[in-house]
Scaffold this motif. Structure first.
Motif, mmCIF file in Angstrom:
data_model
loop_
_atom_site.group_PDB
_atom_site.id
_atom_site.type_symbol
_atom_site.label_atom_id
_atom_site.label_comp_id
_atom_site.label_asym_id
_atom_site.label_seq_id
_atom_site.Cartn_x
_atom_site.Cartn_y
_atom_site.Cartn_z
ATOM 1 N N THR A 38 0.795 -1.228 0.000
ATOM 2 C CA THR A 38 0.000 0.000 0.000
ATOM 3 C C THR A 38 0.831 1.283 0.000
ATOM 4 O OG1 THR A 38 -0.344 -0.174 2.396
ATOM 5 C CG2 THR A 38 -2.069 -1.061 0.977
ATOM 6 N N PRO A 39 2.055 1.304 0.553
ATOM 7 C CA PRO A 39 2.832 2.541 0.451
ATOM 8 C C PRO A 39 3.188 2.913 -0.990
ATOM 9 C CG PRO A 39 3.729 1.157 2.184
ATOM 10 C CD PRO A 39 2.722 0.338 1.432
ATOM 11 N N TYR A 40 3.001 1.981 -1.917
ATOM 12 C CA TYR A 40 3.384 2.204 -3.307
ATOM 13 C C TYR A 40 2.175 2.441 -4.198
ATOM 14 C CZ TYR A 40 7.504 0.528 -1.105
ATOM 15 O OH TYR A 40 8.538 0.388 -0.222
ATOM 16 N N THR A 41 1.008 2.680 -3.582
ATOM 17 C CA THR A 41 -0.191 2.991 -4.344
ATOM 18 C C THR A 41 0.077 4.213 -5.217
ATOM 19 O OG1 THR A 41 -1.612 2.073 -2.632
ATOM 20 C CG2 THR A 41 -2.643 3.600 -4.176
ATOM 21 N N LEU A 79 10.260 -10.599 -6.000
ATOM 22 C CA LEU A 79 10.872 -9.381 -5.466
ATOM 23 C C LEU A 79 10.264 -8.183 -6.186
ATOM 24 C CD1 LEU A 79 14.614 -10.491 -5.542
ATOM 25 C CD2 LEU A 79 12.963 -10.773 -3.696
ATOM 26 N N PHE A 80 9.826 -7.188 -5.437
ATOM 27 C CA PHE A 80 9.303 -5.957 -6.016
ATOM 28 C C PHE A 80 10.394 -4.893 -5.933
ATOM 29 C CE2 PHE A 80 5.473 -8.168 -4.629
ATOM 30 C CZ PHE A 80 4.708 -8.108 -5.787
ATOM 31 N N GLU A 81 10.674 -4.254 -7.048
ATOM 32 C CA GLU A 81 11.758 -3.281 -7.152
ATOM 33 C C GLU A 81 11.224 -1.934 -7.600
ATOM 34 O OE1 GLU A 81 12.929 -2.250 -10.483
ATOM 35 O OE2 GLU A 81 14.498 -0.993 -9.664
ATOM 36 N N GLN A 82 11.810 -0.889 -7.038
ATOM 37 C CA GLN A 82 11.506 0.468 -7.464
ATOM 38 C C GLN A 82 12.791 1.277 -7.412
ATOM 39 O OE1 GLN A 82 9.345 3.257 -4.875
ATOM 40 N NE2 GLN A 82 7.877 3.446 -6.563
#
Length: 91
Positions: free
Chosen positions: A29-32, A56-59
């Motif tokens: 949710t912080p990446y909405t 793995l989620f990457e930003q």
């Protein structure tokens, strides 16, 4: 394999799915409203004869979230650092 995963209300990630992830210990949710890339890796560990998958989620070049996908389990996802829970999950 990497795919782009925009996190916002009008895409394929519904509020319900985000809540399910959060309940399983993976809070996206912080990446909405932002775009994440997910990388999937098939692991050597198996369950019911099928391999587990690490996601793995990457930003911006940083890993921001991760989980393990279990075939045949409910909820089917566990935090990547919960090996014991993942191996016993859904039993």
């Amino acid at each position: 394999m990497a795919t782009s995963l925009p996190i916002h209300p009008k895409n394929s990630i519904s509020k319900e799915v985000l809540e399910n992830y959060k309940a399983a210990g993976v809070d996206l949710t912080p990446y909405t409203g932002q775009e994440l890339h997910d990388f999937r890796y098939e692991l050597k560990e198996e369950r019911a004869g099928r391999p587990l998958t690490a996601v793995l989620f990457e930003q911006d070049g940083k890993i921001v979230a991760s989980h393990v996908v279990l075939p045949d389990a409910s909820p089917g996802i566990f935090p990547i650092d919960d090996r014991e829970g993942a191996m016993q999950g859904g039993e």
